[in-house]
Design a protein around this motif. Structure first.
Motif, PDB file in Angstrom:
ATOM      1  N   PHE A 163     -15.811   2.970 -19.240  1.00 42.42           N
ATOM      2  CA  PHE A 163     -14.445   2.476 -19.372  1.00 42.42           C
ATOM      3  C   PHE A 163     -13.759   3.188 -20.533  1.00 42.42           C
ATOM      4  O   PHE A 163     -14.320   3.293 -21.636  1.00 42.42           O
ATOM      5  CB  PHE A 163     -14.436   0.958 -19.572  1.00 42.42           C
ATOM      6  CG  PHE A 163     -14.897   0.199 -18.359  1.00 42.42           C
ATOM      7  CD1 PHE A 163     -14.013  -0.066 -17.319  1.00 42.42           C
ATOM      8  CD2 PHE A 163     -16.215  -0.225 -18.241  1.00 42.42           C
ATOM      9  CE1 PHE A 163     -14.443  -0.746 -16.179  1.00 42.42           C
ATOM     10  CE2 PHE A 163     -16.650  -0.905 -17.115  1.00 42.42           C
ATOM     11  CZ  PHE A 163     -15.753  -1.160 -16.081  1.00 42.42           C
ATOM     12  N   VAL A 164     -12.568   3.705 -20.269  1.00 34.87           N
ATOM     13  CA  VAL A 164     -11.814   4.456 -21.276  1.00 34.87           C
ATOM     14  C   VAL A 164     -10.406   3.881 -21.363  1.00 34.87           C
ATOM     15  O   VAL A 164      -9.893   3.272 -20.421  1.00 34.87           O
ATOM     16  CB  VAL A 164     -11.750   5.956 -20.929  1.00 34.87           C
ATOM     17  CG1 VAL A 164     -13.142   6.576 -20.954  1.00 34.87           C
ATOM     18  CG2 VAL A 164     -11.112   6.187 -19.561  1.00 34.87           C
ATOM     19  N   ASP A 165      -9.758   4.080 -22.523  1.00 34.58           N
ATOM     20  CA  ASP A 165      -8.380   3.616 -22.692  1.00 34.58           C
ATOM     21  C   ASP A 165      -7.403   4.459 -21.878  1.00 34.58           C
ATOM     22  O   ASP A 165      -6.377   3.964 -21.398  1.00 34.58           O
ATOM     23  CB  ASP A 165      -7.991   3.657 -24.170  1.00 34.58           C
ATOM     24  CG  ASP A 165      -8.781   2.653 -25.004  1.00 34.58           C
ATOM     25  OD1 ASP A 165      -9.202   1.624 -24.428  1.00 34.58           O
ATOM     26  OD2 ASP A 165      -8.988   2.916 -26.200  1.00 34.58           O
ATOM     27  N   ALA A 166      -7.708   5.759 -21.753  1.00 31.22           N
ATOM     28  CA  ALA A 166      -6.864   6.666 -20.979  1.00 31.22           C
ATOM     29  C   ALA A 166      -7.706   7.858 -20.567  1.00 31.22           C
ATOM     30  O   ALA A 166      -8.643   8.246 -21.273  1.00 31.22           O
ATOM     31  CB  ALA A 166      -5.654   7.130 -21.796  1.00 31.22           C
ATOM     32  N   PRO A 209      -4.434  -3.822 -17.718  1.00 35.54           N
ATOM     33  CA  PRO A 209      -4.279  -4.687 -18.894  1.00 35.54           C
ATOM     34  C   PRO A 209      -4.511  -6.161 -18.541  1.00 35.54           C
ATOM     35  O   PRO A 209      -4.061  -6.642 -17.495  1.00 35.54           O
ATOM     36  CB  PRO A 209      -2.819  -4.458 -19.305  1.00 35.54           C
ATOM     37  CG  PRO A 209      -2.439  -3.151 -18.695  1.00 35.54           C
ATOM     38  CD  PRO A 209      -3.225  -3.037 -17.429  1.00 35.54           C
ATOM     39  N   GLY A 210      -5.239  -6.841 -19.400  1.00 30.30           N
ATOM     40  CA  GLY A 210      -5.471  -8.266 -19.207  1.00 30.30           C
ATOM     41  C   GLY A 210      -6.345  -8.617 -18.033  1.00 30.30           C
ATOM     42  O   GLY A 210      -6.354  -9.765 -17.573  1.00 30.30           O
ATOM     43  N   ALA A 211      -7.072  -7.633 -17.524  1.00 27.87           N
ATOM     44  CA  ALA A 211      -7.937  -7.895 -16.359  1.00 27.87           C
ATOM     45  C   ALA A 211      -9.327  -7.344 -16.646  1.00 27.87           C
ATOM     46  O   ALA A 211      -9.702  -6.278 -16.157  1.00 27.87           O
ATOM     47  CB  ALA A 211      -7.354  -7.239 -15.107  1.00 27.87           C
ATOM     48  N   PRO A 212     -10.131  -8.056 -17.452  1.00 30.36           N
ATOM     49  CA  PRO A 212     -11.472  -7.555 -17.782  1.00 30.36           C
ATOM     50  C   PRO A 212     -12.316  -7.372 -16.528  1.00 30.36           C
ATOM     51  O   PRO A 212     -12.308  -8.218 -15.631  1.00 30.36           O
ATOM     52  CB  PRO A 212     -12.044  -8.653 -18.696  1.00 30.36           C
ATOM     53  CG  PRO A 212     -11.223  -9.866 -18.404  1.00 30.36           C
ATOM     54  CD  PRO A 212      -9.865  -9.372 -18.041  1.00 30.36           C
ATOM     55  N   VAL A 213     -12.993  -6.256 -16.481  1.00 27.78           N
ATOM     56  CA  VAL A 213     -13.800  -5.948 -15.310  1.00 27.78           C
ATOM     57  C   VAL A 213     -15.134  -5.374 -15.771  1.00 27.78           C
ATOM     58  O   VAL A 213     -15.203  -4.626 -16.763  1.00 27.78           O
ATOM     59  CB  VAL A 213     -13.061  -4.942 -14.380  1.00 27.78           C
ATOM     60  CG1 VAL A 213     -12.753  -3.638 -15.094  1.00 27.78           C
ATOM     61  CG2 VAL A 213     -13.863  -4.688 -13.109  1.00 27.78           C
ATOM     62  N   GLU A 214     -16.194  -5.715 -15.084  1.00 31.36           N
ATOM     63  CA  GLU A 214     -17.528  -5.217 -15.403  1.00 31.36           C
ATOM     64  C   GLU A 214     -17.897  -4.094 -14.438  1.00 31.36           C
ATOM     65  O   GLU A 214     -17.431  -4.062 -13.290  1.00 31.36           O
ATOM     66  CB  GLU A 214     -18.552  -6.348 -15.301  1.00 31.36           C
ATOM     67  CG  GLU A 214     -18.317  -7.499 -16.271  1.00 31.36           C
ATOM     68  CD  GLU A 214     -18.531  -7.081 -17.715  1.00 31.36           C
ATOM     69  OE1 GLU A 214     -19.320  -6.129 -17.945  1.00 31.36           O
ATOM     70  OE2 GLU A 214     -17.921  -7.706 -18.607  1.00 31.36           O
ATOM     71  N   ALA A 215     -18.762  -3.200 -14.917  1.00 32.45           N
ATOM     72  CA  ALA A 215     -19.198  -2.083 -14.087  1.00 32.45           C
ATOM     73  C   ALA A 215     -19.854  -2.574 -12.802  1.00 32.45           C
ATOM     74  O   ALA A 215     -19.621  -2.009 -11.716  1.00 32.45           O
ATOM     75  CB  ALA A 215     -20.155  -1.191 -14.875  1.00 32.45           C
ATOM     76  N   GLU A 216     -20.647  -3.612 -12.890  1.00 32.47           N
ATOM     77  CA  GLU A 216     -21.350  -4.092 -11.708  1.00 32.47           C
ATOM     78  C   GLU A 216     -20.388  -4.623 -10.656  1.00 32.47           C
ATOM     79  O   GLU A 216     -20.644  -4.508  -9.450  1.00 32.47           O
ATOM     80  CB  GLU A 216     -22.367  -5.176 -12.092  1.00 32.47           C
ATOM     81  CG  GLU A 216     -23.217  -5.670 -10.927  1.00 32.47           C
ATOM     82  CD  GLU A 216     -23.886  -4.538 -10.160  1.00 32.47           C
ATOM     83  OE1 GLU A 216     -23.923  -4.613  -8.906  1.00 32.47           O
ATOM     84  OE2 GLU A 216     -24.358  -3.564 -10.799  1.00 32.47           O
ATOM     85  N   GLU A 217     -19.272  -5.196 -11.092  1.00 34.47           N
ATOM     86  CA  GLU A 217     -18.268  -5.678 -10.139  1.00 34.47           C
ATOM     87  C   GLU A 217     -17.703  -4.515  -9.318  1.00 34.47           C
ATOM     88  O   GLU A 217     -17.523  -4.617  -8.100  1.00 34.47           O
ATOM     89  CB  GLU A 217     -17.139  -6.380 -10.900  1.00 34.47           C
ATOM     90  CG  GLU A 217     -16.039  -6.943 -10.001  1.00 34.47           C
ATOM     91  CD  GLU A 217     -14.949  -7.639 -10.797  1.00 34.47           C
ATOM     92  OE1 GLU A 217     -13.914  -7.992 -10.188  1.00 34.47           O
ATOM     93  OE2 GLU A 217     -15.111  -7.815 -12.025  1.00 34.47           O
ATOM     94  N   HIS A 272      -8.812  -1.224  -6.441  1.00 35.37           N
ATOM     95  CA  HIS A 272      -9.301  -2.483  -6.994  1.00 35.37           C
ATOM     96  C   HIS A 272      -8.216  -3.088  -7.889  1.00 35.37           C
ATOM     97  O   HIS A 272      -7.603  -2.378  -8.693  1.00 35.37           O
ATOM     98  CB  HIS A 272     -10.583  -2.235  -7.799  1.00 35.37           C
ATOM     99  CG  HIS A 272     -11.339  -3.471  -8.123  1.00 35.37           C
ATOM    100  ND1 HIS A 272     -10.960  -4.340  -9.135  1.00 35.37           N
ATOM    101  CD2 HIS A 272     -12.473  -4.012  -7.570  1.00 35.37           C
ATOM    102  CE1 HIS A 272     -11.813  -5.341  -9.192  1.00 35.37           C
ATOM    103  NE2 HIS A 272     -12.753  -5.172  -8.250  1.00 35.37           N
ATOM    104  N   PRO A 273      -7.945  -4.370  -7.793  1.00 36.64           N
ATOM    105  CA  PRO A 273      -6.848  -4.979  -8.551  1.00 36.64           C
ATOM    106  C   PRO A 273      -7.023  -4.912 -10.067  1.00 36.64           C
ATOM    107  O   PRO A 273      -6.045  -5.062 -10.801  1.00 36.64           O
ATOM    108  CB  PRO A 273      -6.846  -6.431  -8.063  1.00 36.64           C
ATOM    109  CG  PRO A 273      -8.190  -6.655  -7.465  1.00 36.64           C
ATOM    110  CD  PRO A 273      -8.608  -5.345  -6.900  1.00 36.64           C
ATOM    111  N   LYS A 274      -8.254  -4.665 -10.536  1.00 41.01           N
ATOM    112  CA  LYS A 274      -8.478  -4.617 -11.977  1.00 41.01           C
ATOM    113  C   LYS A 274      -8.563  -3.193 -12.524  1.00 41.01           C
ATOM    114  O   LYS A 274      -8.936  -2.993 -13.681  1.00 41.01           O
ATOM    115  CB  LYS A 274      -9.769  -5.368 -12.314  1.00 41.01           C
ATOM    116  CG  LYS A 274      -9.706  -6.862 -12.009  1.00 41.01           C
ATOM    117  CD  LYS A 274     -10.997  -7.554 -12.409  1.00 41.01           C
ATOM    118  CE  LYS A 274     -10.940  -9.063 -12.095  1.00 41.01           C
ATOM    119  NZ  LYS A 274     -12.214  -9.741 -12.478  1.00 41.01           N
ATOM    120  N   VAL A 275      -8.196  -2.194 -11.697  1.00 41.80           N
ATOM    121  CA  VAL A 275      -8.295  -0.785 -12.106  1.00 41.80           C
ATOM    122  C   VAL A 275      -6.924  -0.134 -12.033  1.00 41.80           C
ATOM    123  O   VAL A 275      -6.209  -0.273 -11.037  1.00 41.80           O
ATOM    124  CB  VAL A 275      -9.297  -0.022 -11.206  1.00 41.80           C
ATOM    125  CG1 VAL A 275      -9.255   1.478 -11.499  1.00 41.80           C
ATOM    126  CG2 VAL A 275     -10.710  -0.573 -11.412  1.00 41.80           C
TER     127      VAL A 275
END
Length: 546
Positions: free
Chosen positions: A521-524, A493-501, A465-468
């Motif tokens: 969602f985790v930082d690392a 980074p800079g690509a907010p993504v929702e769980a449902e997406e 996925h482009p936002k992951v």
């Protein structure tokens, strides 16, 4: 399905236990079946270093050790250890970071004929103490930086000798370097015999009773030959960067570089920016990383501006890799990636060469490479029947690199070693060209209503996925003891993504069975000491939240 070229059928392995005290004056020149003196890899490596004593062999920060200095240090250390009354068949445990002296101490202990156990430094003190006690440690060799931890360990698991690699801030034992300085540096004849234990290597994150993987000196020699056969021809002397613990694969790869007359640059820990800077500064040619660390290197802003032209081989392995992210790494770093699939229990199994990392053949990069010529592979069902090409089952292997057994755990050894075949616990399949694909660990596979969810397949889908950036998938049992699919996700980074997406994307491509019930969602992603995603910790956190 067996591999194209198979190794000789080994005798079924049995658990290795100490042989008891033997005459320590005996040396390893007892005749073998071919009447040739037995030589360990340590002797071969030290002899190779003698040809060019002024060549740099180990680098740590400002400390640069030549081949001659390293060779002399190993011989002096071996004499110092033996002078303490340490005999062949004793266990020496290392509690140390990536110091040049760590490598020297391991070599010295093996020359004395001792079995060596190298602790993972990020395990808890309780687990480390359990391992120290379990393997019957007689000598604990300590990095001065770990003096406090050594005290914790020895308070609950006393050992006969504590030797420190230099001066320590607290009195915990004798200074091994000072003792070695008093000894001559003439060659020390190895006391090891072919069937003596060379290493006891524990799986990372072990809790409860430690699971030690036993390998003999002769088996180490065989595994080195297997790796040599798989290694591409070198265009120049290798310069390896060891930025993961020497207790894991980096230590074994360092042995090969030393034997080849190359240089090993040591980092205390992995830092993507420091790794990129060191590749440029030290003209590093070879690097080993676990896949999550490859992703960190790839995502670091310096990866585009640093001069990485010296890099000839970026070897990865140790846990499942995301084909989508590996493809990104090929685009960034060029045709230098090589995947090595193996286990401590099994030795090497397969290799995916740089040529196999073909962006026009993405299906090839989903595999773990072609089975090594000296390894037999069979894919078996739960009843032990061999399965045809393309069918999923447990990966079973037979080769000369297979472990002797688990240290003093005959029941566990009997579970995984049956009739000379090692049951790896990995699920996968072979194709008609003898490439092997690993889809999951048996213990990680999630059983849900309607079938099985293979965690690596879902991780690859999420990572595409482009936002992951990264993900880790694991199962957590609910109140009804049914497993639910959980995913920990690092967003780009800079690509907010929702769980449902992400759930919608999974539903659309793999169906509702693969849809995660929970996405965090985790930082690392938390990593083990070896650099693998710590799914035990993620599962524990999820259970606590529930």
């Amino acid at each position: 399905m067996p591999a194209e070229a198979s190794a000789p059928t080994p005798t079924p392995a049995t658990p290795h236990t100490p042989k008891g005290t033997s005459d320590d004056s005996a040396i390893s020149d007892a005749a073998s079946e071919t009447s040739e003196p037995f030589r360990t890899f340590v002797e071969d490596n030290l002899d190779a270093l003698a040809a060019h004593p002024d060549r740099e062999v180990l680098v740590h920060e400002d400390h640069r050790l030549t081949a001659g200095q390293f060779r002399a240090l190993v011989y002096r250390m071996a004499r110092a250890i033996a002078a303490q009354g340490v005999t062949r068949d004793a266990t020496v445990t290392l509690l140390s970071g990536n110091l040049p002296e760590t490598v020297a101490a391991r070599y010295a202990a093996n020359l004395v004929g001792c079995r060596v156990n190298h602790l993972y430094n990020k395990l808890s003190a309780d687990v480390q103490a359990a391992i120290v006690q379990d393997v019957e440690t007689q000598v604990l060799i300590v990095d001065p930086h770990y003096a406090d931890r050594a005290t914790e360990i020895t308070d609950s698991a006393p050992v006969r000798h504590v030797l420190v690699l230099g001066e320590s801030k607290r009195e915990i034992g004798q200074d091994l370097l000072a003792l070695a300085a008093e000894q001559p540096d003439e060659p020390f004849v190895s006391r090891a015999r072919p069937d003596d234990i060379c290493t006891i290597r524990h799986t990372g994150g072990t809790t409860g009773h430690p699971k030690g993987i036993v390998t003999t000196f002769e088996q180490v020699n065989r595994m080195r030959r297997m790796v040599d056969q798989a290694r591409p021809a070198e265009r120049e002397l290798p310069r390896q960067l060891a930025c993961t613990t020497l207790a894991h694969a980096a230590g074994m790869l360092a042995d090969g570089v030393i034997q080849a007359g190359g240089t090993v640059v040591l980092h205390d820990d992995f830092d993507a920016g420091e790794v990129l800077a060191t590749i440029e500064r030290e003209r590093i040619t070879h690097l080993f990383l676990l896949p999550p660390l490859v992703y960190q290197l790839l995502d670091h802003s310096d990866s585009e501006r640093r001069d990485l032209s010296s890099l000839l081989g970026l070897t990865y392995g140790g846990c499942q890799a995301s084909p989508a992210r590996i493809a990104d790494a090929v685009r960034r770093f060029g045709p230098v990636l090589l995947q090595f699939y193996g286990q401590n229990e099994a030795g090497g199994i397969s290799v995916l060469t740089p040529e196999d990392h073909d962006l026009d053949r993405p299906e090839r990069m989903r595999s773990a490479g072609k089975v090594l010529p000296s390894v037999e592979v069979a894919i078996r069902d739960t009843d032990g029947r061999d399965l045809p090409v393309g069918e999923l089952g447990e990966i079973c292997i037979r080769s000369e690199g297979t472990m002797t057994g688990y240290w003093k755990q005959p029941e566990l050894t009997a579970e995984v070693l049956r009739d000379g075949w090692l049951h790896t616990g990995d699920i996968g399949f072979l194709d008609d060209e003898n490439y092997i694909t690993v889809v999951d660990r048996l213990k990680d596979m999630i059983v849900v209503v309607g079938g099985h969810v293979y965690t690596t397949e879902l991780e690859d889908l999420l990572n595409s996925h482009p936002k992951v950036l990264q993900s880790a998938v694991f199962g957590v049992r609910d109140a009804d003891r049914m497993e639910q699919v959980h995913a920990a996700v690092v967003a780009a980074p800079g690509a907010p993504v929702e769980a449902e997406e992400l759930r919608a994307a999974v539903r659309g491509q793999r169906g509702p069975m693969y849809e995660p019930a929970h996405i965090t969602f985790v930082d690392a992603l938390p990593l083990t000491d070896a650099g693998k995603p710590d799914k035990k910790l993620l599962r524990k956190r999820a259970e606590e939240r529930a």
